[in-house]
Design a protein around this motif. Structure first.
Motif, PDB file in Angstrom:
ATOM      1  N   ALA A  31      67.989  64.477  58.895  1.00  0.00           N
ATOM      2  CA  ALA A  31      68.813  63.601  58.049  1.00  0.00           C
ATOM      3  C   ALA A  31      67.910  62.700  57.219  1.00  0.00           C
ATOM      4  O   ALA A  31      66.741  62.486  57.551  1.00  0.00           O
ATOM      5  CB  ALA A  31      69.741  62.744  58.910  1.00  0.00           C
ATOM      6  N   VAL A  32      68.484  62.179  56.150  1.00  0.00           N
ATOM      7  CA  VAL A  32      67.858  61.105  55.386  1.00  0.00           C
ATOM      8  C   VAL A  32      68.841  59.941  55.367  1.00  0.00           C
ATOM      9  O   VAL A  32      70.039  60.129  55.114  1.00  0.00           O
ATOM     10  CB  VAL A  32      67.533  61.529  53.939  1.00  0.00           C
ATOM     11  N   GLU A  33      68.331  58.759  55.668  1.00  0.00           N
ATOM     12  CA  GLU A  33      69.144  57.546  55.504  1.00  0.00           C
ATOM     13  C   GLU A  33      68.697  56.865  54.224  1.00  0.00           C
ATOM     14  O   GLU A  33      67.550  56.402  54.118  1.00  0.00           O
ATOM     15  CB  GLU A  33      69.018  56.605  56.692  1.00  0.00           C
ATOM     16  N   LEU A  34      69.586  56.826  53.248  1.00  0.00           N
ATOM     17  CA  LEU A  34      69.256  56.202  51.961  1.00  0.00           C
ATOM     18  C   LEU A  34      69.311  54.686  52.076  1.00  0.00           C
ATOM     19  O   LEU A  34      70.254  54.105  52.621  1.00  0.00           O
ATOM     20  CB  LEU A  34      70.233  56.680  50.885  1.00  0.00           C
ATOM     21  N   HIS A  35      68.299  54.052  51.547  1.00  0.00           N
ATOM     22  CA  HIS A  35      68.175  52.602  51.525  1.00  0.00           C
ATOM     23  C   HIS A  35      69.142  52.035  50.480  1.00  0.00           C
ATOM     24  O   HIS A  35      68.965  52.242  49.282  1.00  0.00           O
ATOM     25  CB  HIS A  35      66.731  52.250  51.151  1.00  0.00           C
ATOM     26  N   THR A  36      70.162  51.331  50.964  1.00  0.00           N
ATOM     27  CA  THR A  36      71.170  50.792  50.042  1.00  0.00           C
ATOM     28  C   THR A  36      70.897  49.338  49.692  1.00  0.00           C
ATOM     29  O   THR A  36      71.726  48.694  49.028  1.00  0.00           O
ATOM     30  CB  THR A  36      72.570  50.906  50.680  1.00  0.00           C
ATOM     31  N   GLY A  37      69.722  48.838  50.072  1.00  0.00           N
ATOM     32  CA  GLY A  37      69.372  47.459  49.749  1.00  0.00           C
ATOM     33  C   GLY A  37      69.401  47.152  48.262  1.00  0.00           C
ATOM     34  O   GLY A  37      70.042  46.165  47.846  1.00  0.00           O
ATOM     35  N   PRO A  38      68.760  47.963  47.412  1.00  0.00           N
ATOM     36  CA  PRO A  38      68.794  47.672  45.963  1.00  0.00           C
ATOM     37  C   PRO A  38      70.216  47.638  45.395  1.00  0.00           C
ATOM     38  O   PRO A  38      70.541  46.827  44.536  1.00  0.00           O
ATOM     39  CB  PRO A  38      67.973  48.816  45.363  1.00  0.00           C
ATOM     40  N   TYR A  39      71.079  48.526  45.936  1.00  0.00           N
ATOM     41  CA  TYR A  39      72.500  48.488  45.530  1.00  0.00           C
ATOM     42  C   TYR A  39      73.139  47.186  45.977  1.00  0.00           C
ATOM     43  O   TYR A  39      73.843  46.525  45.201  1.00  0.00           O
ATOM     44  CB  TYR A  39      73.249  49.691  46.128  1.00  0.00           C
ATOM     45  N   ALA A  40      72.848  46.800  47.209  1.00  0.00           N
ATOM     46  CA  ALA A  40      73.503  45.616  47.794  1.00  0.00           C
ATOM     47  C   ALA A  40      73.171  44.337  47.032  1.00  0.00           C
ATOM     48  O   ALA A  40      74.004  43.427  46.955  1.00  0.00           O
ATOM     49  CB  ALA A  40      73.111  45.474  49.271  1.00  0.00           C
ATOM     50  N   VAL A  41      71.976  44.257  46.476  1.00  0.00           N
ATOM     51  CA  VAL A  41      71.566  43.020  45.781  1.00  0.00           C
ATOM     52  C   VAL A  41      71.705  43.138  44.270  1.00  0.00           C
ATOM     53  O   VAL A  41      71.409  42.183  43.540  1.00  0.00           O
ATOM     54  CB  VAL A  41      70.121  42.635  46.143  1.00  0.00           C
ATOM     55  N   ALA A  42      72.179  44.298  43.797  1.00  0.00           N
ATOM     56  CA  ALA A  42      72.270  44.515  42.334  1.00  0.00           C
ATOM     57  C   ALA A  42      73.339  43.611  41.715  1.00  0.00           C
ATOM     58  O   ALA A  42      74.404  43.401  42.308  1.00  0.00           O
ATOM     59  CB  ALA A  42      72.591  45.977  42.057  1.00  0.00           C
ATOM     60  N   ASP A  43      73.049  43.131  40.510  1.00  0.00           N
ATOM     61  CA  ASP A  43      74.077  42.357  39.798  1.00  0.00           C
ATOM     62  C   ASP A  43      74.997  43.331  39.065  1.00  0.00           C
ATOM     63  O   ASP A  43      74.775  44.542  39.063  1.00  0.00           O
ATOM     64  CB  ASP A  43      73.425  41.355  38.842  1.00  0.00           C
ATOM     65  N   ARG A  44      76.016  42.809  38.394  1.00  0.00           N
ATOM     66  CA  ARG A  44      77.041  43.694  37.813  1.00  0.00           C
ATOM     67  C   ARG A  44      76.476  44.604  36.725  1.00  0.00           C
ATOM     68  O   ARG A  44      77.019  45.637  36.404  1.00  0.00           O
ATOM     69  CB  ARG A  44      78.197  42.875  37.250  1.00  0.00           C
ATOM     70  N   HIS A  45      75.320  44.212  36.162  1.00  0.00           N
ATOM     71  CA  HIS A  45      74.690  45.053  35.124  1.00  0.00           C
ATOM     72  C   HIS A  45      73.924  46.232  35.739  1.00  0.00           C
ATOM     73  O   HIS A  45      73.611  47.185  35.051  1.00  0.00           O
ATOM     74  CB  HIS A  45      73.725  44.212  34.276  1.00  0.00           C
ATOM     75  N   ARG A  46      73.642  46.144  37.021  1.00  0.00           N
ATOM     76  CA  ARG A  46      72.734  47.113  37.668  1.00  0.00           C
ATOM     77  C   ARG A  46      73.443  47.963  38.715  1.00  0.00           C
ATOM     78  O   ARG A  46      72.971  49.046  39.079  1.00  0.00           O
ATOM     79  CB  ARG A  46      71.582  46.314  38.301  1.00  0.00           C
TER      80      ARG A  46
END
Ligand SMILES: CC(=O)[C@@H](O)[C@H](O)COP(=O)(O)O
Ligand SMILES: NCC(=O)COP(=O)(O)O
Length: 251
Positions: free
Chosen positions: A156-171
């Motif tokens: 399996a691969v666990e994708l790191h969702t940290g960048p998504y979690a801290v993204a602003d509405r533009h990102r």
């Protein structure tokens, strides 16, 4: 026409930060082992625990007792370090998730660099697999990292969702597209698609409905909610959200 059963999204509950509260006083409560049992009653499909080299939260005693008491899937998070690898291979959890660690980090900051591996990750994966444990790698949603993981033969691969979690509405949409694209890459290769880090009751839905998501590992937000409503209810609330997402995506 046969109606498709909604895809069940496994919820792995990470109990690390129950231990963080305990370690604040170096005492005996709250106990992550008890929290894990309550999480199971709330509907957890798995229990995740991260035995860090610095032991800032989960302790060796926690891991030994979790392996004796957890009745759902066990997911042992660890760095590619000999001492914790030996403990993991001795205890034989259902899954082992290799993650990067650094002393200075507040929490996991990025994914493993499998593409740039000098053999350390490869050797750790081999040791875990030889112990009969399913292997997963915590990776940033980057195609080259996914290709390297596929070549390494992990389960399996666990994708790191940290960048998504801290993204602003533009990102945020860009981050979701990254996760979706490499998600297809992972499932097309026959690997299980997991995701985690920074997921909350407010941001989890957009990740849960990504095609092929089989498991989400969530800890800090559930523990934060548990402080207010208790662990069983906090997990049950997250379970209900994921079940709503399963129905929404159909098969
Ligand atoms: C890899 C990941 O995102 C978490 O499972 C990890 O456990 C986070 O580290 P802390 O639990 O130390 O915050
Ligand atoms: N691997 C992610 C995990 O187990 C939980 O991460 P978080 O929800 O505590 O950020």
């Amino acid at each position: 026409m046969e109606t498709q059963r909604p895809r069940h999204i496994d919820l792995g509950v990470n109990v690390d930060h129950v231990a963080t509260v305990r370690q604040a006083r170096r005492t005996t409560e709250p106990d992550p082992v008890i929290a894990a049992a309550l999480a199971e009653q709330g509907g957890a499909d798995g229990i995740t625990f991260h035995l860090r080299e610095d032991r800032r939260h989960i302790q060796d005693r926690d891991v030994e007792l979790l392996m004796q008491t957890v009745r759902v899937r066990t997911n042992f998070e660890l760095a590619c370090a000999d001492e914790v690898l030996s403990i993991c291979c001795r205890l034989k959890p259902d899954w082992a998730l290799l993650v990067p660690e650094s002393r200075e980090e507040v929490t996991t900051e990025g994914g493993l660099d499998v593409a740039g591996d000098n053999g350390r990750i490869r050797d750790a994966v081999a040791r875990i697999r030889d112990a009969g444990i399913l292997t997963s790698l915590f990776l940033d949603p980057e195609p080259k990292q996914i290709d390297a993981a596929i070549a390494m033969g992990v389960d399996a691969v666990e994708l790191h969702t940290g960048p998504y979690a801290v993204a602003d509405r533009h990102r945020v949409d860009t981050e979701l597209q990254r996760l979706t694209q490499v998600g297809h890459q992972i499932t097309a290769a026959g690997l299980r698609l997991h995701a985690g880090h920074g997921l909350t009751y407010h941001n989890v839905r957009a990740v849960a409905v990504i095609e092929g998501i089989a498991e989400l590992n969530i800890g800090h937000s559930i523990v934060s909610r548990a402080v207010m409503v208790g662990m069983k209810e906090a997990v049950a609330e997250m379970r209900r959200i994921l079940d709503q997402c399963s129905v929404a995506v159909g098969g």
